[in-house]
Design a protein around this motif. Sequence first.
Motif, PDB file in Angstrom:
ATOM      1  N   LEU A 125       0.829  -1.209   0.000  1.00 53.46           N
ATOM      2  CA  LEU A 125       0.000   0.000   0.000  1.00 53.46           C
ATOM      3  C   LEU A 125       0.866   1.262   0.000  1.00 53.46           C
ATOM      4  O   LEU A 125       1.748   1.405   0.849  1.00 53.46           O
ATOM      5  N   PRO A 126       0.603   2.188  -0.911  1.00 56.37           N
ATOM      6  CA  PRO A 126       1.270   3.487  -0.818  1.00 56.37           C
ATOM      7  C   PRO A 126       0.725   4.253   0.381  1.00 56.37           C
ATOM      8  O   PRO A 126      -0.377   3.965   0.864  1.00 56.37           O
ATOM      9  N   VAL A 127       1.495   5.221   0.855  1.00 56.80           N
ATOM     10  CA  VAL A 127       1.139   5.988   2.046  1.00 56.80           C
ATOM     11  C   VAL A 127       1.318   7.471   1.765  1.00 56.80           C
ATOM     12  O   VAL A 127       2.284   7.873   1.126  1.00 56.80           O
ATOM     13  N   ILE A 128       0.373   8.260   2.259  1.00 58.32           N
ATOM     14  CA  ILE A 128       0.540   9.712   2.305  1.00 58.32           C
ATOM     15  C   ILE A 128       0.579  10.088   3.776  1.00 58.32           C
ATOM     16  O   ILE A 128      -0.291   9.675   4.551  1.00 58.32           O
ATOM     17  N   CYS A 129       1.617  10.833   4.171  1.00 61.85           N
ATOM     18  CA  CYS A 129       1.775  11.212   5.571  1.00 61.85           C
ATOM     19  C   CYS A 129       2.565  12.512   5.662  1.00 61.85           C
ATOM     20  O   CYS A 129       3.138  12.975   4.672  1.00 61.85           O
ATOM     21  N   TYR A 130       2.569  13.068   6.864  1.00 62.24           N
ATOM     22  CA  TYR A 130       3.371  14.265   7.098  1.00 62.24           C
ATOM     23  C   TYR A 130       4.860  13.918   7.064  1.00 62.24           C
ATOM     24  O   TYR A 130       5.263  12.817   7.440  1.00 62.24           O
ATOM     25  N   ASN A 131       5.661  14.870   6.640  1.00 63.94           N
ATOM     26  CA  ASN A 131       7.107  14.707   6.564  1.00 63.94           C
ATOM     27  C   ASN A 131       7.701  14.955   7.951  1.00 63.94           C
ATOM     28  O   ASN A 131       8.231  16.031   8.238  1.00 63.94           O
ATOM     29  N   ILE A 132       7.576  13.948   8.801  1.00 61.81           N
ATOM     30  CA  ILE A 132       8.070  14.021  10.171  1.00 61.81           C
ATOM     31  C   ILE A 132       8.982  12.825  10.433  1.00 61.81           C
ATOM     32  O   ILE A 132       8.930  11.831   9.708  1.00 61.81           O
ATOM     33  N   SER A 133       9.809  12.939  11.464  1.00 64.10           N
ATOM     34  CA  SER A 133      10.666  11.814  11.853  1.00 64.10           C
ATOM     35  C   SER A 133       9.809  10.580  12.073  1.00 64.10           C
ATOM     36  O   SER A 133       8.703  10.663  12.588  1.00 64.10           O
ATOM     37  N   GLY A 134      10.338   9.453  11.725  1.00 65.05           N
ATOM     38  CA  GLY A 134       9.596   8.197  11.822  1.00 65.05           C
ATOM     39  C   GLY A 134       8.935   7.900  10.494  1.00 65.05           C
ATOM     40  O   GLY A 134       9.272   6.920   9.840  1.00 65.05           O
ATOM     41  N   CYS A 135       8.026   8.769  10.099  1.00 60.81           N
ATOM     42  CA  CYS A 135       7.353   8.583   8.801  1.00 60.81           C
ATOM     43  C   CYS A 135       8.356   8.700   7.656  1.00 60.81           C
ATOM     44  O   CYS A 135       8.362   7.875   6.744  1.00 60.81           O
ATOM     45  N   ASN A 136       9.211   9.726   7.716  1.00 58.94           N
ATOM     46  CA  ASN A 136      10.169   9.902   6.625  1.00 58.94           C
ATOM     47  C   ASN A 136      11.348   8.929   6.702  1.00 58.94           C
ATOM     48  O   ASN A 136      12.187   8.895   5.807  1.00 58.94           O
ATOM     49  N   ASP A 137      11.392   8.103   7.754  1.00 62.34           N
ATOM     50  CA  ASP A 137      12.353   7.003   7.783  1.00 62.34           C
ATOM     51  C   ASP A 137      11.867   5.847   6.907  1.00 62.34           C
ATOM     52  O   ASP A 137      12.680   5.083   6.389  1.00 62.34           O
ATOM     53  N   ILE A 138      10.572   5.723   6.751  1.00 58.85           N
ATOM     54  CA  ILE A 138       9.985   4.641   5.956  1.00 58.85           C
ATOM     55  C   ILE A 138       9.666   5.104   4.538  1.00 58.85           C
ATOM     56  O   ILE A 138       9.948   4.407   3.566  1.00 58.85           O
ATOM     57  N   ILE A 139       9.079   6.287   4.420  1.00 57.63           N
ATOM     58  CA  ILE A 139       8.637   6.792   3.114  1.00 57.63           C
ATOM     59  C   ILE A 139       9.739   7.583   2.435  1.00 57.63           C
ATOM     60  O   ILE A 139      10.285   8.528   3.006  1.00 57.63           O
ATOM     61  N   ASP A 140      10.054   7.194   1.215  1.00 57.06           N
ATOM     62  CA  ASP A 140      10.917   7.987   0.348  1.00 57.06           C
ATOM     63  C   ASP A 140       9.984   8.674  -0.639  1.00 57.06           C
ATOM     64  O   ASP A 140       9.312   8.004  -1.433  1.00 57.06           O
ATOM     65  N   ASN A 141       9.942  10.000  -0.551  1.00 57.38           N
ATOM     66  CA  ASN A 141       8.937  10.782  -1.277  1.00 57.38           C
ATOM     67  C   ASN A 141       8.869  10.431  -2.764  1.00 57.38           C
ATOM     68  O   ASN A 141       9.883  10.411  -3.458  1.00 57.38           O
ATOM     69  N   LYS A 142       7.660  10.129  -3.186  1.00 60.63           N
ATOM     70  CA  LYS A 142       7.295   9.791  -4.564  1.00 60.63           C
ATOM     71  C   LYS A 142       7.899   8.479  -5.049  1.00 60.63           C
ATOM     72  O   LYS A 142       7.848   8.175  -6.230  1.00 60.63           O
ATOM     73  N   ILE A 143       8.446   7.683  -4.132  1.00 60.42           N
ATOM     74  CA  ILE A 143       8.938   6.355  -4.486  1.00 60.42           C
ATOM     75  C   ILE A 143       7.993   5.295  -3.913  1.00 60.42           C
ATOM     76  O   ILE A 143       7.474   4.465  -4.644  1.00 60.42           O
TER      77      ILE A 143
END
Length: 180
Positions: A125-143
Amino acid sequence: NPFDFEEFSKISTDYPIKIEKARRTTNIIWVGRLTEQKGVDDLIKIIEIVNSTELNEMISWNIVGDGEEKEKLINCSKKWKNVNYMGHIDHNYLPSLYKNNNLLISTSKWEGFPYNILEAQALGLPVICYNISGCNDIIDNKINGILVGNIKEFSEAINNFVKGSYKFVKIARYVRSKFN
């Protein structure tokens, strides 16, 4: 805490749960404690913004969780016919529930390491989330998802997702290579 990708995926078939999928509908899931930290007020604002557009007929919102801000979600589900507040769901059923949705959104204001995002990603599943610590450790923007900075960007990202503007890598494989 270790995360077993294979076991989590297996559970999705061992504990099936179905949600109604309307034709031409994007199913969006939000999973978490219904607290200020998890951004319940932002979630409701995003639903109202997106539902005030033509996308209202194209989206089903599936909200899972329990907590002190539960009444707000109950009221939101009464106001909008496309909001399905599901309450608490046993963790064994979450993998199947993720598989029955097209997108996970997380409105958390702060996180350590958000397992709901890792779980959704483990099932592709793709995810949309705020660019905060924790979330941006998992999500690489637009990847493997979209990182946003505010409610307006969040609503626009959902709009673009529903309209098919994003193409993501093989998310489950990508996140496993990062964390397995």
